[in-house]
Design a protein around this motif. Structure first.
Motif, PDB file in Angstrom:
ATOM      1  N   LYS A   1       0.775  -1.212   0.064  1.00  0.00           N
ATOM      2  CA  LYS A   1      -0.011  -0.147   0.101  1.00  0.00           C
ATOM      3  C   LYS A   1       0.859   1.119  -0.007  1.00  0.00           C
ATOM      4  O   LYS A   1       0.735   2.336  -0.590  1.00  0.00           O
TER       5      LYS A   1
ATOM      6  N   LYS B   1       1.063   4.224  -3.276  1.00  0.00           N
ATOM      7  CA  LYS B   1       0.992   5.837  -2.842  1.00  0.00           C
ATOM      8  C   LYS B   1       2.408   6.359  -3.366  1.00  0.00           C
ATOM      9  O   LYS B   1       2.189   7.333  -4.097  1.00  0.00           O
TER      10      LYS B   1
ATOM     11  N   LYS C   1       2.655   6.507  -7.371  1.00  0.00           N
ATOM     12  CA  LYS C   1       1.500   7.587  -7.625  1.00  0.00           C
ATOM     13  C   LYS C   1       1.978   8.771  -7.669  1.00  0.00           C
ATOM     14  O   LYS C   1       2.031   9.673  -8.565  1.00  0.00           O
TER      15      LYS C   1
END
Length: 419
Positions: A167, A171, A174
């Motif tokens: 996770k 992030k 991105k």
């Protein structure tokens, strides 16, 4: 500002129209992966890209020099020749946009310039060594280099994922995508905006408004940067769809790897004065990123159609431009005929695109591969490839183009794009 005649003014305006189409045609290069992975909302992405394209236009003039001083011999080139070159480039951009294929605006421009120059002054008007070393070799090398770099970078990023949480890494990638997309946009401005600067400078030299060998004036740099930025902000949504999900399914790690690799290749080529296709570099990087992920695939049917469009770009634009130049030899009547033909064709293509709309609200919906039929590009370009005979103002109608591009209008599962 230099003394501008009416014909020269028309050529400059047409060049800025080409720059505008270049902007929306190539928005996908920078932002398709960022939009498809959800790193940025579509409208925010294209706004960011537009601003950075404008900034990039002021960073270098090396590519502009290649276009204005190297590709063709300035002696004997008249403004009519440059107008004819732009006709072929604009129509190729719009046809490939309509069928959703990422093709090179740069090569369309250079193909148009080569075709018009040869039709006007023969083969001696083109500098063959420049075409080979700064156009053809980069055209082949760019997607390969960017693709290999993106594939290796993707493998590295997935190996790093084992050391940090999935996770957290998603992030981070991105955020990295946003930064790398900005870098691609900046690189696009340094490379593609300069091509219009170069073509306008060549027109000013041909029209006697600038001395041979001159660099682009400041007003040319500003206007070219503004035109490509405005086109970028509109967003070429159908090509964004193809680049973002039509070639392969991308995760944030892949998007980051693809954009970083493409930006590196584009910026390096700009510094060397290579008139690189950003589309070739970005498409190659996307495919490389697709192959770099375990289990990742490239949709080779879409890629094959894209490769065909790449191969047709130079000769198709050259053919249209050569025909336009021959028509304009008849004088003012020929110039008017070609102008009417260009405007009518652009309007017809736009009307067809409005039948089924792709925009920022549905750009991430899956596109059906079967919507794009082999041969669509060649039949579409055939509809606009031959300018009207001198002394006529025959225009391509909506019905004419609808008959030649059934795949782009008839398949309800793959909407045609609107800017």
């Amino acid at each position: 500002m230099e003394h501008i005649t009416l014909l020269l003014g028309i050529v400059i305006i047409t060049a800025l129209v080409f720059d505008f189409t270049n902007g929306f045609h190539d928005t996908a290069n920078a932002m398709a992966t960022t939009i498809s992975t959800g790193a940025l909302k579509p409208k925010v992405a294209v706004a960011m890209s537009a601003v950075l394209n404008l900034v990039g236009a002021f960073m270098s003039v090396e590519v502009a020099k290649t276009i204005s001083k190297g590709l063709v011999n300035e002696q004997g080139i008249q403004p009519e020749v440059i107008f004819a070159a732009l006709v072929g480039a604009i129509l190729w951009n719009l046809v490939t946009w309509l069928v959703g294929l990422p093709s090179s605006s740069s090569h369309a421009l250079m193909g148009g310039l080569i075709g018009a120059a040869v039709a006007s002054a023969g083969l001696g008007a083109v500098n063959g060594s420049v075409v080979v070393t700064k156009v053809l070799i980069p055209a082949v090398a760019a997607p390969i280099v960017a693709g290999v770099a993106a594939m290796l970078a993707t493998k590295v990023t997935y190996k790093l994922n084992g050391k940090i949480g999935q996770k957290t890494s998603a992030k981070g990638y991105k955020a990295g995508q946003i930064a790398s997309a900005g870098l691609v946009s900046l690189a696009h401005g340094t490379n593609d905006a300069q091509k219009t600067m170069g073509i306008i400078t060549l027109a000013l030299v041909a029209g006697g408004a600038l001395a041979p060998g001159s660099n682009p004036p400041v007003w040319v740099i500003v206007s070219a940067g503004m035109a490509i930025a405005m086109g970028t902000y509109l967003g070429g949504w159908r090509i964004i769809r193809t680049m973002g999900s039509g070639l392969t399914d991308l995760h944030p790690q892949q998007g980051f790897a693809a954009q970083t690799s493409a930006a590196s290749v584009i910026l390096a080529s700009s510094n060397l004065g290579f008139s690189l296709s950003t589309t070739h570099a970005c498409s190659g990087a996307v495919m490389g990123a697709g192959l770099g992920r375990k289990g990742g695939v490239v949709r080779w049917s879409t890629a094959t159609r894209m490769f065909v469009a790449w191969g047709l770009t130079l000769p198709a634009a050259a053919l249209v431009s050569a025909g336009a130049e021959l028509v304009m030899r008849t004088g003012d009547v020929g110039v008017v005929a070609v102008t009417v033909f260009l405007v009518a064709s652009c309007v017809a293509i736009w009307l067809i695109s409005r039948r089924q709309v792709v925009d920022h609200t549905n750009v991430n919906e899956a596109a059906a591969d079967e919507a794009e039929q082999p041969g669509v590009v060649t039949t579409a370009i055939a509809a606009v490839a031959v300018p009207p005979a001198a002394g006529t103002t025959a225009a391509v109608t909506d019905e004419d183009l609808k008959a030649t591009i059934p795949a782009a209008t008839a398949t309800p599962t793959a909407p045609a794009a609107a800017v």
